[in-house]
Design an enzyme around this catalytic site. Structure first.
Site, PDB file in Angstrom:
ATOM      1  N   ASP A 109       0.830  -1.197   0.000  1.00 49.55           N
ATOM      2  CA  ASP A 109       0.000   0.000   0.000  1.00 49.55           C
ATOM      3  C   ASP A 109       0.868   1.252   0.000  1.00 49.55           C
ATOM      4  O   ASP A 109       2.003   1.230   0.503  1.00 49.55           O
ATOM      5  CB  ASP A 109      -0.912   0.020   1.233  1.00 49.55           C
ATOM      6  N   TYR A 128       6.538  -8.468   8.666  1.00 44.06           N
ATOM      7  CA  TYR A 128       6.248  -7.038   8.787  1.00 44.06           C
ATOM      8  C   TYR A 128       6.572  -6.542  10.192  1.00 44.06           C
ATOM      9  O   TYR A 128       6.490  -7.292  11.169  1.00 44.06           O
ATOM     10  CB  TYR A 128       4.757  -6.765   8.540  1.00 44.06           C
ATOM     11  N   ASP A 131      -6.578   2.134   8.696  1.00 45.99           N
ATOM     12  CA  ASP A 131      -5.251   2.740   8.737  1.00 45.99           C
ATOM     13  C   ASP A 131      -5.402   4.255   8.646  1.00 45.99           C
ATOM     14  O   ASP A 131      -6.516   4.788   8.750  1.00 45.99           O
ATOM     15  CB  ASP A 131      -4.347   2.194   7.618  1.00 45.99           C
ATOM     16  N   ARG A 174      -3.857  -4.689   8.168  1.00 44.88           N
ATOM     17  CA  ARG A 174      -4.912  -3.771   8.635  1.00 44.88           C
ATOM     18  C   ARG A 174      -6.058  -4.538   9.271  1.00 44.88           C
ATOM     19  O   ARG A 174      -6.651  -4.090  10.260  1.00 44.88           O
ATOM     20  CB  ARG A 174      -5.435  -2.941   7.473  1.00 44.88           C
TER      21      ARG A 174
END
Length: 287
Positions: free
Chosen positions: A38, A66, A80, A173
């Site tokens: 993203d 991550y 987010d 998310r």
């Protein structure tokens, strides 16, 4: 040029922006990213060049790691910082509450509903197209696997930093949303960095601002290097020529399984193949 360049994508640019830049630098049409990040996320973005783009589906299935930051007590429509806070609550879970919720609900194979603002396809359209039109549609849950999920640190009184290793298709998310619910709170992802995608690590990535023909040539990984975790099958030039011409060839000392293998001919990767009815079938050619 054929191979994979690992880029450290900064926040604020799309994965497609990186592809376009490399296409212009190399004057090469066949360039594609392997797993979208993203715009608000940063980190490892593998880019395939030339015939390495044939590995697209293969790299999409790789596990990823991550480092993410979740703020508790609030949420947004996109889960987010891409959208404004739409709901808040007073309860902010402790580190112990968060760790207990992770242990009980978020390790191993889990069922996850993707965010409405995502590229998940519904009836041939991305979910975010429906969301932007204000249309409500049902998103089917997906099975994903969480291999590791732990608190790294407490950033402030409402924000925690996490290390997450997961299968492809996992939405971080959505993990923030679900962890908020599981702790009797709300949560929003405020920062995301991908540190690993399959074998590709952040430490070996080239920063986007440093991309040039010289840095790409210096850091590009050959197909052999990019697929070094695959078992290899070595065949002679004569055998390869016959397979290329459609002749089924039995191979001595073939592996017993039906997995993909890297097919090597004269120390060069020529394709990916598997055995069907005791004969080698090359499913993807590199030449």
């Amino acid at each position: 040029m054929i191979g994979v360049i690992v880029v450290d994508k900064p926040q604020g640019v799309t994965s497609s922006n990186v592809v376009v830049k490399i296409k212009k630098i190399l004057n090469e049409r066949k360039v594609g990213h392997m797993g979208t990040l993203d715009p608000l996320a940063s980190g490892v973005l593998p880019i395939c060049i030339g015939k390495a783009t044939r590995l697209f589906d293969l790299f999409l299935k790789k596990d990823k790691t991550y480092v993410a930051k979740f703020t508790f007590g609030e949420t947004t429509p996109t889960f987010d910082r891409e959208s404004e806070v739409c709901e808040t609550c007073e309860h902010i879970p402790s580190k112990e509450e968060i760790e207990a919720a992770i242990k009980s609900n978020f390790l191993g194979e889990i069922s996850q509903i993707p965010p409405m603002h995502s590229s998940k396809k519904i009836g041939g359209q991305s979910a975010y197209n429906y969301a932007r039109r204000g249309e409500k549609v049902e998103l089917a849950p997906s099975k994903v696997t969480i291999y590791d999920f732990k608190v790294l640190s407490q950033v402030d009184d409402r924000t925690y930093e996490f290390l997450i290793t997961c299968s492809s298709g996992t939405y971080i998310r959505s993990l923030a949303r679900d962890l908020g619910i599981a702790t009797g709170s709300l949560a929003t992802m405020i920062d995301l960095k991908r540190t690993r995608c399959g074998l590709f690590e952040l430490e070996t990535a080239v920063k986007m601002d440093d991309l040039s023909k010289e840095t790409i040539e210096k850091n590009i990984l050959s197909i052999e290097e990019a697929l070094k975790d695959f078992d290899q099958i070595d065949i002679s030039k004569d055998v390869y020529t016959k397979i290329r011409n459609g002749i089924n060839m039995p191979i001595k000392n073939k592996p017993a399984d039906n997995d993909l293998h890297l097919v090597m001919c004269e120390k060069k990767a020529v394709g990916l193949g598997k055995f069907i009815d005791n004969k080698l079938k090359i499913t993807t050619y590199f030449d």
